[in-house]
Design a protein around this motif. Structure first.
Motif, short mmCIF file in Angstrom:
data_model
loop_
_atom_site.label_atom_id
_atom_site.label_comp_id
_atom_site.label_asym_id
_atom_site.label_seq_id
_atom_site.Cartn_x
_atom_site.Cartn_y
_atom_site.Cartn_z
N LEU A 20 0.86 -1.19 0.00
CA LEU A 20 0.00 0.00 0.00
C LEU A 20 0.89 1.24 0.00
O LEU A 20 2.09 1.14 0.28
N GLU A 48 -8.82 -1.34 -0.91
CA GLU A 48 -7.62 -1.78 -1.63
C GLU A 48 -7.04 -3.03 -0.98
O GLU A 48 -6.55 -3.95 -1.65
N LEU A 49 -7.12 -3.06 0.36
CA LEU A 49 -6.60 -4.19 1.11
C LEU A 49 -7.36 -5.47 0.75
O LEU A 49 -6.76 -6.53 0.51
#
Lengths: 247, 222
Positions: A20, A48-49
């Motif tokens: 990230l 996003e994770l």
């Protein structure tokens, strides 16, 4: 919030690493940083994770894996929901009862105005993102100018110590253990000056009848008179007899 | 280095013929000042330090801008945060970071950019003002931005209870965004097209209209 539990549970997620903007490394490390509050939950893009996790372990791979995959997925879902809960709680506006009431009473026009302003702020943020990225590569010329060779270098530590000394009030010494003053230098100075009218005076003769305190004060009075020029002192050898003379 | 006082101050925009030899000397003086300054040097500070007339200083800066052109030099002259600053060419950034053995700081999050945008365009603002504009609590993000020296408390809002601190952008913010001042950013009104705003307004009217209809229906049923 069960993040600690998720961290403690088996090592099913040990192999999952994330990339990230705010963190790069093992997922477990990310959880640890969030728990230690060294990384703000706001900064972690949860969507996003989840996408990273899904791309790391595709359904095709999962079907070929051992039952560990189920444990790993469960652990991830457990920790990810905890993260969502934490982020949700942290983002609670908490603007106070007054503001909540004000929000409830917003007219459609006011709501429109607020949303339009937010939309503009969002666009402003996009401009800033670009500006920050464009200017990230500049390093300024002089970070910290060193003193010229030979110039006195004053460290911050030394400056603080000097300021402390300068502004520190002198503490009054304890004097309760001392007895009352029974003799003064002035008295003995007067005695010495009157004795000198008869000629040179031996210091031993002067203090012969005196106790230790009066002897000490007499010596101080002698030195004081000598420094002021009211008498001269002679001592042929160190620790030898001391003689007081008129100037 | 020279004894010319600024006796020939001209009006802004007015040019002055300079002796042929004067420019390199002035440029050298100003270049030296830029080298030893860790912060951007303003024009008034340059005039005061060099004791040169303004047109000569401006011409010298132009000369330095040519000398430190990004196309031909590893050092560039930035016009930023109300002053001038020598900095490395961004094209060399990777090598510099390897040499200094330090990674470039991670970019700010989207939320952080939003907070900065709020303060830039709507500020100075209190923390509550930032949270209200975004609709979510932004205190932690504000704290992080103050730690990075991109925001600072610059005053107090005396009209509100408790006189909360007012936040504003800093010189470091202008340096990080390559801006001269607040006016160097696009106007807030120009950031969103009128069509888009109309669509947002229309959507809100539809939603609030639907809610009003539901409310009236519930009332009728009762």
């Amino acid at each position: 919030v069960n993040l600690q539990g998720a961290e403690r549970q088996g090592r099913a997620l040990a192999a999952f690493t994330v990339e990230l903007d705010v963190y790069s490394g093992p997922y477990e490390g990310l959880l640890a940083l969030i728990l230690k509050e060294e990384l703000e939950i706001f900064e972690v893009p949860l969507r996003e994770l989840v996408a990273l996790y899904r791309s790391s372990y595709s359904p095709h791979e999962q079907s070929e894996e051992t039952p560990d995959a189920l444990e790993r997925d469960t652990d991830f879902v457990d920790s990810a929901t905890s993260l969502v809960l934490m982020k949700g709680r942290a983002l609670d506006p908490a603007l106070g009862a007054e503001d909540d009431e004000a929000d409830e009473g917003l007219s459609p026009e006011e709501l429109e105005e607020r949303l339009v302003t937010y939309l503009k702020v969002r666009r402003g943020a996009e401009v800033l993102t670009q500006r920050f990225a464009e200017n990230a590569g500049f390093y300024p010329s002089g970070h910290a100018l060193h003193p010229r060779p030979g110039r006195l270098r004053l460290s911050e530590k030394k400056l603080v110590a000097a300021a402390r000394r300068a502004f520190l009030r002198t503490v009054e010494p304890e004097v309760e253990h001392l007895g009352p003053i029974t003799v003064t230098i002035q008295e003995l100075a007067a005695l010495i000056r009157s004795s000198l009218t008869d000629g040179p005076l031996s210091f031993e003769d002067l203090v012969r009848e005196m106790d230790r305190l009066r002897s000490a004060v007499a010596f101080a009075a002698t030195l004081s008179l000598a420094s002021e020029g009211h008498l001269t002192l002679s001592q042929p050898e160190p620790f030898g007899p001391l003689t007081l003379n008129s100037p | 280095m020279n004894d010319r006082k600024h006796e020939n101050v001209t009006e802004p925009g007015e040019t002055m013929a300079l002796p042929a030899a004067a420019l390199p000397e002035a440029a050298a003086t100003i270049e030296a000042i830029f080298l030893v300054s860790p912060r951007p040097v303003s024009l008034p500070a340059l005039l005061s330090a060099t004791e040169l007339p303004e047109p000569e200083v401006r011409a010298a800066i132009e000369e330095l801008e040519r000398r430190y052109s990004p196309e031909s030099s590893g050092i560039v002259l930035r016009h930023v945060a109300g002053g001038f600053q020598l900095a490395t060419n961004p094209l060399c950034a990777d090598a510099i970071e390897r040499f200094r053995e330090e990674a470039r700081p991670a970019p700010l999050s989207g939320a952080a950019h939003e907070v900065l945008s709020c303060v830039l365009y709507l500020g100075p603002l209190t923390r509550a003002g930032v949270s209200a504009a975004r609709g979510v609590n932004s205190d932690a993000i504000v704290r992080g931005l103050i730690d990075r020296n991109l925001l600072a408390e610059t005053g107090r809002d005396q009209d509100r209870a408790g006189a909360p601190a007012l936040l504003d952008i800093t010189e470091d913010f202008l340096l990080a965004t390559g801006a001269q001042n607040r006016d160097d950013f696009p106007v807030l009104e120009a950031l969103v097209e009128e069509d888009e705003i109309s669509r947002v307004r229309e959507r809100i009217r539809v939603v609030t209209g639907e809610r009003e209809g539901e409310f009236q229906k519930e009332k009728k049923d009762e």
